[in-house]
Design a protein around this motif. Structure first.
Motif, short mmCIF file in Angstrom:
data_model
loop_
_atom_site.label_atom_id
_atom_site.label_comp_id
_atom_site.label_asym_id
_atom_site.label_seq_id
_atom_site.Cartn_x
_atom_site.Cartn_y
_atom_site.Cartn_z
N GLN A 1 0.85 -0.92 0.02
CA GLN A 1 -0.03 -0.03 -0.09
C GLN A 1 0.99 1.02 -0.21
OE1 GLN A 1 -2.74 0.06 3.13
NE2 GLN A 1 -4.37 1.11 2.16
N GLU B 1 2.22 1.77 -3.16
CA GLU B 1 1.01 2.37 -4.24
C GLU B 1 0.98 3.84 -4.08
OE1 GLU B 1 -2.07 -0.56 -4.78
OE2 GLU B 1 -3.16 0.97 -3.96
N ASN B 2 0.71 4.31 -2.78
CA ASN B 2 0.71 5.59 -2.44
C ASN B 2 1.80 6.28 -3.18
OD1 ASN B 2 -1.46 6.37 -1.26
ND2 ASN B 2 -0.79 5.60 1.14
N ASP C 1 3.67 5.85 -5.61
CA ASP C 1 3.38 5.83 -7.13
C ASP C 1 2.38 6.77 -7.38
OD1 ASP C 1 5.14 4.11 -7.59
OD2 ASP C 1 3.68 2.20 -8.05
N LEU C 2 1.41 6.94 -6.93
CA LEU C 2 0.26 7.94 -7.28
C LEU C 2 0.64 9.36 -6.65
CD1 LEU C 2 -3.32 6.06 -5.51
CD2 LEU C 2 -2.50 6.52 -8.05
N ASN C 3 1.49 9.28 -5.62
CA ASN C 3 1.85 10.64 -5.23
C ASN C 3 2.71 11.14 -6.50
OD1 ASN C 3 1.94 12.48 -3.53
ND2 ASN C 3 2.62 11.58 -1.73
N VAL C 4 3.65 10.42 -6.80
CA VAL C 4 4.69 11.02 -8.18
C VAL C 4 3.73 11.13 -9.33
CG1 VAL C 4 6.31 10.07 -9.66
CG2 VAL C 4 6.54 9.56 -7.19
N LEU C 5 2.85 10.03 -9.60
CA LEU C 5 2.10 10.36 -10.69
C LEU C 5 1.32 11.64 -10.90
CD1 LEU C 5 0.70 8.68 -13.26
CD2 LEU C 5 -1.14 8.14 -11.69
N PHE C 6 0.59 11.98 -9.76
CA PHE C 6 -0.35 13.46 -9.65
C PHE C 6 0.78 14.53 -9.72
CE2 PHE C 6 -4.79 12.42 -9.49
CZ PHE C 6 -4.87 11.19 -9.21
N THR D 1 4.91 5.63 -14.18
CA THR D 1 4.48 6.90 -13.48
C THR D 1 4.68 8.22 -14.47
OG1 THR D 1 6.44 7.00 -12.31
CG2 THR D 1 4.59 6.49 -11.13
N PHE E 1 -2.20 10.42 -18.62
CA PHE E 1 -2.78 10.89 -17.20
C PHE E 1 -4.28 10.94 -17.59
CE2 PHE E 1 -3.72 14.07 -13.86
CZ PHE E 1 -3.51 13.23 -12.87
N TYR F 1 -4.14 14.64 -3.96
CA TYR F 1 -2.63 14.39 -4.41
C TYR F 1 -1.92 15.42 -5.24
CZ TYR F 1 -2.77 9.58 -2.68
OH TYR F 1 -2.57 8.26 -2.06
N MET F 2 -3.17 16.29 -5.99
CA MET F 2 -2.45 17.00 -6.88
C MET F 2 -2.34 18.53 -6.10
SD MET F 2 -3.14 17.91 -10.81
CE MET F 2 -2.42 16.56 -11.62
N LYS G 1 -8.13 5.25 -5.41
CA LYS G 1 -6.43 4.70 -5.05
C LYS G 1 -6.38 3.23 -5.73
CE LYS G 1 -4.41 5.56 -1.34
NZ LYS G 1 -4.18 5.94 0.33
N GLY H 1 -4.39 2.10 -8.47
CA GLY H 1 -3.34 1.04 -8.03
C GLY H 1 -3.33 -0.25 -8.75
N LEU I 1 -1.66 0.60 -12.12
CA LEU I 1 -0.23 0.63 -11.95
C LEU I 1 0.53 -0.84 -11.72
CD1 LEU I 1 -0.32 3.90 -9.66
CD2 LEU I 1 0.49 3.74 -12.27
N LYS J 1 3.18 -2.76 -13.86
CA LYS J 1 4.42 -3.05 -13.49
C LYS J 1 5.08 -4.73 -13.50
CE LYS J 1 5.13 0.11 -9.93
NZ LYS J 1 5.15 0.44 -8.40
#
Lengths: 115, 176
Positions: A3, A6-7, A9-14, B112, B117, B136-137, B164, B168, B171, B175
């Motif tokens: 998890q 995953e967090n 990855d999402l942080n980087v993605l956004f 990523t 996007f 997040y953004m 998420k 997730g 993603l 991978k």
């Protein structure tokens, strides 16, 4: 652990997709489309001076400065220019004081409401 | 510029009808509002800009209702989100989320960085999209998102959780 990854990855993605958007005339377009209102410096000044006219009228009436003041007040309230004409034709202490107070009060109110 | 500066500008607009003060607010927040709406509209920049214009005009016309309890940015986000939501209710077909399985990934080497996007956001429903974008953004805390979306903090958490999970899964698949 999964998890957490995953967090991240999402942080980087956004974050990497967070684009900076330049104005490019957008604000100007919005400004042009905003309807004009009646509010203005002049309106504020007029509102404050009318309020002051009423206040000064009440004070004068309360202290009974002059028997003729209600008549004068009604003239002033109806038309500020009439008061000025009256002043220039027949200057006296009451009108002078009134105009001085009006100007000072109006100026003070104007300064108070201007940031 | 901080919140106090925003309040000063708002005061100028309300008391003096100073349009230039509102121009400053527009200039300050246009980037954020347009980006938020652009992502909500999955990359449709024309539509997003139209909605953003509507947001600022509505904000100007309703500025007297701004009580100053929340930040101006939160209040503005709420207007933007409501405008988007109203638009979406009228044009439902454009905003239906894609099934995760139907989502196509175009590049896979560095997930990523190379995802499309905007396509990725389409797997989320608009509420999930808004919540996760703000979280997040835009780095909004949960409480602020709840205020902006007019829902409870618990609902925001569950929206982010669901979003998420959907993202997730994508993603994770890429991978492997």
């Amino acid at each position: 652990m999964k998890q957490k990854n995953e967090n991240n990855d999402l942080n980087v993605l956004f974050k990497i997709n967070k684009m900076e958007i330049l104005d490019e005339g957008f604000s100007q377009k919005v400004s042009q489309k905003i309807p004009s209102t009646n509010n203005s410096y002049t309106t504020t000044y007029i509102i404050w001076t009318i309020a002051l006219i009423i206040l000064v009228g009440v004070v004068f009436k309360f202290f009974n400065f002059t028997e003729n003041f209600p008549l004068l007040l009604s003239r002033i309230s109806e038309n500020f220019i009439a008061a000025l004409i009256l002043f220039f034709k027949n200057p006296n202490i009451y009108i002078t004081t009134f105009l001085a107070l009006l100007t000072a009060g109006g100026f003070w109110a104007f300064k108070k409401t201007t940031f | 510029m901080n919140n106090a500066d925003d309040l000063t500008l708002i005061g100028k607009v309300l008391i003096l009808g100073d349009k230039r003060a509102f121009d400053s607010l527009t200039l300050k927040y246009q980037g954020f509002v347009r980006r938020f709406l652009r992502n909500l509209c999955c990359g449709d920049s024309m539509l997003a800009d139209d909605l953003a214009q509507e947001t600022f005009i509505k904000a100007y016309l309703n500025l007297h209702q701004f009580k100053g309890i929340a930040n101006f940015s939160t209040w503005l986000t709420r207007i933007a989100y409501n405008i988007f939501y109203d638009y979406r209710n009228n044009k439902k077909e454009n905003f239906e989320p894609l099934e995760v399985a139907a989502f196509e990934i175009y590049q896979t080497k560095m997930p990523t960085e190379n995802y499309d996007f905007e396509q990725l956001l389409k797997v989320l429903n608009p509420q999930e999209r808004a919540a996760i974008l703000l979280f997040y953004m835009e780095d909004f805390p949960i409480k602020k998102i709840a205020k902006a979306m007019h829902i409870s903090a618990g609902t925001v958490k569950s929206l982010i959780f669901r979003a998420k999970k959907k993202l997730g899964n994508i993603l994770e698949k890429e991978k492997i």
